[in-house]
Write an enzyme that holds these catalytic residues in place. Structure first.
Site, PDB file in Angstrom:
ATOM      1  N   ILE A 500      50.236  11.350 -41.085  1.00 52.23           N
ATOM      2  CA  ILE A 500      49.311  11.836 -40.054  1.00 52.23           C
ATOM      3  C   ILE A 500      47.972  11.128 -40.111  1.00 52.23           C
ATOM      4  O   ILE A 500      47.100  11.352 -39.287  1.00 52.23           O
ATOM      5  CB  ILE A 500      49.094  13.365 -40.141  1.00 52.23           C
ATOM      6  CG1 ILE A 500      48.745  13.788 -41.571  1.00 52.23           C
ATOM      7  CG2 ILE A 500      50.323  14.104 -39.642  1.00 52.23           C
ATOM      8  CD1 ILE A 500      48.381  15.256 -41.692  1.00 52.23           C
ATOM      9  N   GLY A 503      43.812   6.164 -44.546  1.00 51.18           N
ATOM     10  CA  GLY A 503      42.398   5.946 -44.844  1.00 51.18           C
ATOM     11  C   GLY A 503      42.255   4.946 -45.957  1.00 51.18           C
ATOM     12  O   GLY A 503      43.245   4.389 -46.439  1.00 51.18           O
ATOM     13  N   GLY A 504      41.038   4.720 -46.377  1.00 45.39           N
ATOM     14  CA  GLY A 504      40.767   3.770 -47.440  1.00 45.39           C
ATOM     15  C   GLY A 504      41.505   4.151 -48.715  1.00 45.39           C
ATOM     16  O   GLY A 504      41.947   3.309 -49.492  1.00 45.39           O
ATOM     17  N   GLY A 506      44.365   5.850 -48.930  1.00 48.68           N
ATOM     18  CA  GLY A 506      45.818   5.759 -48.856  1.00 48.68           C
ATOM     19  C   GLY A 506      46.315   6.503 -47.633  1.00 48.68           C
ATOM     20  O   GLY A 506      45.585   6.688 -46.680  1.00 48.68           O
ATOM     21  N   ASP A 618      29.463  11.274 -47.507  1.00 54.86           N
ATOM     22  CA  ASP A 618      30.276  10.598 -46.504  1.00 54.86           C
ATOM     23  C   ASP A 618      30.516  11.532 -45.316  1.00 54.86           C
ATOM     24  O   ASP A 618      31.647  11.784 -44.917  1.00 54.86           O
ATOM     25  CB  ASP A 618      31.595  10.123 -47.121  1.00 54.86           C
ATOM     26  CG  ASP A 618      32.242   9.003 -46.301  1.00 54.86           C
ATOM     27  OD1 ASP A 618      31.587   8.496 -45.372  1.00 54.86           O
ATOM     28  OD2 ASP A 618      33.396   8.645 -46.590  1.00 54.86           O
TER      29      ASP A 618
END
Ligand SMILES: *[C@@H]1O[C@H](CO)[C@@H](O)[C@H](O)[C@H]1NC(C)=O
Ligand SMILES: *[C@@H]1O[C@H](CO)[C@@H](O)[C@H](O)[C@H]1NC(C)=O
Ligand SMILES: *[C@@H]1O[C@H](CO)[C@@H](O)[C@H](O)[C@H]1NC(C)=O
Ligand SMILES: *[C@@H]1O[C@H](CO)[C@@H](O)[C@H](O)[C@H]1NC(C)=O
Ligand SMILES: *[C@@H]1O[C@H](CO)[C@@H](O)[C@H](O)[C@H]1NC(C)=O
Ligand SMILES: *[C@@H]1O[C@H](CO)[C@@H](O)[C@H](O)[C@H]1NC(C)=O
Ligand SMILES: *[C@@H]1O[C@H](CO)[C@@H](O)[C@H](O)[C@H]1NC(C)=O
Ligand SMILES: *[C@@H]1O[C@H](CO)[C@@H](O)[C@H](O)[C@H]1NC(C)=O
Length: 835
Positions: A500, A503-504, A506, A618
């Site tokens: 789904i 990202g960085g 995984g 973040d």
């Protein structure tokens, strides 16, 4: 095969859960003795057995069973225990066999009288267990005294020794040794100064020094599942006139993750002492209680809170102090855990070594703009912690009688006057040394990966305190760790079609754990040093911080070099996907505001829920997730750090975060504060409003960076020119203005000029209210009139001050059109918030 274990685990957890939440605690070890009595004595429903039935527990040089001369003893509920006593002329021992190791009450009851030649008012003695000195140089003159201790008994026998001083005697009217529920005292608490995490309460012996029911009557053992007595608070108040009492026991809500009836009964949570603000929104004072304590010890201070006062959520914000230290700022009882009113919960703090014989506890109004000045407290417990000698008595550092040494005690006692003085100094030195060593040990530990350990001393006890209570946290090390097989099964062996997100870190898979729990499974790329660090941070953060607006961690898996994190499944994905680029239907302004408010609340909690701020680092729309009801939760804590102090030690910390959201000041000065999150959140606000990527290189140059572009229009006062076209004409101008101003302040160049998350939260709620007010009135024609009266004043406020308080507000050049003072309008607005 693979699912057997997790199922068992869930089963065990639910049993624990049930055991913990069902009322009527049933102790395994249960000894009550009416010393000196030839018959059983009852105190309410409790039976204290006759002394001769207990003779096998006791070894004493002489059996002296004393009976009080007939006289009318006062109406104490324990008076039946004060008619008889045991007198000890030499060292005497009770030995209780313990079937369940763990925390136990030891309660001792004393009422001195004269029996034959024994004048108990002149008795001076010590009481100790194998590991701890409970009382030393102890005497009672002419009054009832009961002492309560709680000890974690770890052997099969509990030996309680009574040692008379010199040529004196010892005596005892009654004794109780009773098992306690495991979760009553957890291992961790928050330290007061410096603020941090205290670990290591499990083995500590505690003496209950004060147990107080705020704003209510004395609560006796009959109304408490653990037979405690709670005394009324007013005699401890420094200023009795400054308070009002509240009572609403029917409202008390024991929610999962909060307190239980075993923590404190309804009669404690259902009453409170609050500030008497006598309807005046400008008052500003603290309500302070003063308690006598023994200097030279640390104390565990447990606050019991339950908002039985507010009529809607988010009405009550206040600060809490121990002595001069602020321990909780802007406490919002309604949202700490779950959005319910009157949720019962508690917080534990460990004080510094007391130097004075007074301990002050205060509550006072929050400085958050718009917070109506009120503050409440429902109950308070102050427990003395054993010192480094294992003693709860300052005079006592010398003796812990063991079988062989009991003869020596008398000799040792002689030197006690000087000894005590030296001992205190020694204790202080040892304490400082231990602390230093512990600190060093902790620092050393940060290098190795210990699942779920605190590696920076940075975490809050929230995890155990507010989440699943302590029972579950005790097994949390097991509970969070999920076998690889189970993860494989949950994700259909990492089925690519179940991915789904990528990202960085995984890939993220959806999955189903235990047949019906939908989860999101984040599987890290093969181990890199950096990935590992973030993996650990995330587990630590999420297992310690639990909040309605933070995404929760269900488990992790580190078998076979895997780095897998398992979260609650968020049905509606990221906020970003609802704004642009994925063809999802556009959200209404109200929905967007609510999402902003939810995420602001999550961040506010990170920054303030624990005394040392946690910085997310973040914050972006892709890290704000939405559940099936579009409720926002902040996710991705891999980069989180605690406040500025800690960060200085992280020399290697490179600037991290996401392009387009990054605080320019952090970039320039590499100094990380919670205001960096505020900056990023400001960018998110503009993103929500304009529904476009924060960096879009395909656009003309001046438009590429959303933050710059939006600020330009905001400064011109023409923000409406660039908003999401689907919102055009649907945002009430006041609401947009408030929203734009809030985002603008978040993007201030310097951190100091940016508002706190608490201010942002408040302003967003206000923007929502300005939007809602219109909708409420819309059915009637000419809605703008009513709003029109409010808005000029409202817009005065906060126009250019970075943070606004109710008092500034009133002092300001207020154009008082309607003849009401601004602060009045203000408090009405605040009140109407929850309607
Ligand atoms: C006293 O209490 C014990 C334990 O509850 C019971 O076994 C005993 O029969 C009682 N004795 C009397 C005289 O009531
Ligand atoms: C008692 O102490 C032991 C050892 O410190 C600890 O493992 C256990 O959890 C404690 N039990 C309770 C109920 O505090
Ligand atoms: C017992 O001792 C107390 C305190 O020392 C004293 O006041 C009292 O008079 C004594 N009573 C008797 C009967 O000696
Ligand atoms: C013990 O008794 C001696 C003499 O009777 C006395 O001088 C000393 O102060 C007593 N010590 C204590 C601790 O009471
Ligand atoms: C609260 O304060 C007001 C004025 O300061 C006083 O008149 C009122 O009696 C107080 N209320 C209580 C319950 O003490
Ligand atoms: C204690 O419980 C009794 C009934 O069990 C109740 O009538 C009484 O009001 C309670 N007292 C308090 C202080 O709650
Ligand atoms: C409340 O008490 C704290 C701690 O002593 C102090 O810092 C603060 O200024 C007090 N607030 C008021 C309004 O007196
Ligand atoms: C209190 O006693 C326990 C062991 O019984 C010990 O581990 C702990 O360090 C003691 N507390 C202090 C402050 O030294």
């Amino acid at each position: 095969m693979g699912c057997g274990k997790p199922e068992l685990l869930i089963w065990v957890l639910s049993i624990l859960y049930l055991a913990w939440f069902s009322s009527g605690f049933n102790p395994v070890d249960n000894y009550r003795i009416a010393c000196g009595s030839s018959a059983n004595a009852s105190v309410g429903s409790l039976v204290f057995i006759a002394d001769d039935l207990a003779s096998n527990f006791l070894s004493t040089p002489q059996d002296i069973l004393a009976k009080a001369p007939l006289k009318s003893i006062s109406s104490s509920e324990y008076s039946s225990l004060y008619q008889t006593a045991r007198v000890f002329t030499g060292s005497s021992k009770y030995t209780f066999s313990i079937s369940q190791i763990g925390r136990h009450w030891i309660r001792l009851y004393f009422y001195p009288f004269v029996y034959n030649s024994y004048n108990m008012s002149e008795a001076t003695f010590a009481v100790s267990t194998q590991d701890h000195v409970l009382l030393n140089d102890f005497s009672v003159k002419n009054s009832f005294v009961s002492k309560e201790f709680s000890l974690n008994v770890t052997s099969n026998n509990l030996v309680i020794t009574f040692t008379p001083f010199n040529n004196s005697i010892a005596f005892l009217n009654a004794i109780e040794v009773v098992s306690l529920p495991d979760g009553l005292i957890t291992d961790d608490a928050t330290t007061v100064n410096p603020s941090g995490r205290f670990l290591g309460l499990l083995p500590v012996a505690l003496e209950t020094v004060w147990r107080v029911n705020m704003g209510g009557p004395k609560v006796t053992f009959d109304n408490d599942t653990l037979w405690r007595t709670w005394i009324p608070d007013h005699s401890f108040l420094l200023q009795q006139s400054s308070v009002v009492d509240y009572s609403n026991t029917a409202a008390v809500n024991y929610v999962q993750g909060g307190a239980t009836v075993d923590i404190a009964p309804v009669s404690v949570y259902g009453t409170a002492t609050g500030m008497n603000s006598s309807g005046n929104p400008d008052v500003n004072f603290n309500v302070t209680w003063e308690f006598n304590v023994d200097p030279g010890f640390q104390y565990l201070v447990r606050f019991h809170f339950c908002d039985i006062v507010s009529t809607s959520l988010n009405q009550l914000y206040f600060d809490v102090y121990i002595d001069s230290w602020i321990v909780v700022k802007d406490l919002d009882l309604s949202t700490y855990l779950v959005n319910v009113l009157a949720a019962a919960y508690y917080m534990d703090f460990v004080t510094v070594l007391a130097v004075s014989n007074k301990l002050h506890v205060s509550i006072g109004p929050s400085t958050l703009p718009g917070a109506y000045p009120n503050a409440i407290l429902n109950g308070l417990e102050i427990m003395k912690m054993n010192n480094s000698m294992g003693s709860l008595s300052a005079a006592a550092s010398v003796m812990i009688p063991s079988d062989s040494s009991s003869k020596k005690n008398v000799g040792v006692m002689v030197g006690i006057g000087i000894g005590a003085f030296i001992a205190v100094i020694f204790a202080v030195l040892l304490f400082l040394l231990c602390r230093r060593r512990r600190k060093l040990a902790l620092q050393g530990h940060t290098k190795t990966w210990v699942p779920l350990s605190i590696t920076g001393g940075n975490s809050h006890s929230v995890g155990s305190k507010y989440s699943n209570g302590t029972t579950i946290s005790a097994v949390s090390n097991l509970g969070y760790r999920i076998p690889f097989l189970a993860v494989q099964e949950a994700t259909n062996n990492f089925d690519e079609s179940w991915v789904i997100g990528i990202g960085g870190f995984g890939k993220v898979y959806k999955g189903v754990l235990n047949e019906d729990t939908k989860v999101a499974v984040k599987r890290g790329n093969p181990r890199s040093q950096q990935g590992l660090a973030e993996f650990q941070t995330e587990i630590e953060m999420l297992s310690q911080f639990r909040h309605r607006h933070l995404v929760s961690l269900i488990g992790y898996c580190d078998e076979k070099n895997e780095m897998i994190l398992i979260y609650e499944y968020m049905e509606n994905g990221t906020l970003k996907s609802h704004l642009y680029g994925s063809g999802l239907p556009s959200m209404s302004w109200k929905q967007r505001l609510e999402i902003c408010i939810g995420s602001a609340r999550g961040l506010h909690y990170l920054h303030t829920g624990y005394a040392k701020a946690v910085i997310h680092r973040d914050v972006k729309s892709a890290n704000i997730l939405l559940d099936e009801n579009l409720m926002a939760k902040v996710a991705d804590f891999g980069l989180s750090k605690t406040g500025p102090e800690i960060d200085q030690t992280h020399v290697s910390t490179a600037v991290k975060g996401s392009f387009g959201y990054l605080d320019p000041e952090y970039f320039r000065r590499q100094q990380l504060t919670e205001k960096s999150d505020v900056y990023s959140f400001g960018v998110v606000l503009f993103e929500v409003l304009c529904a476009r990527p924060v960096i879009d290189p395909s656009l003309p140059r001046e438009m590429v960076n959303l933050a710059e572009w939006a600020m330009k229009w905001q400064k011109k006062g023409q923000l409406e020119q660039i908003i999401d076209s689907t919102l055009a004409g649907k945002i009430r101008p006041d609401s947009l203005r408030k929203f734009g101003e809030t985002a603008e302040k978040c993007l201030a160049d310097y951190g100091v000029d940016r508002p706190s998350m608490g201010d942002v939260l408040w302003n967003l709620e206000y923007a929502l209210q300005l939007q809602e007010a219109v909708i409420d009135v819309e059915p009637e024609e000419n809605s703008t009139n009513m709003i029109g009266e409010l808005s000029p004043q409202v817009n005065n406020f906060g126009n250019d001050t970075p943070s606004v308080s109710a008092t500034q507000f009133e002092a300001g050049p207020v154009d008082d059109l309607s003849g009401v003072s601004m602060s009045r309008v203000f408090s009405q607005l605040v009140k109407s918030e929850g309607r």
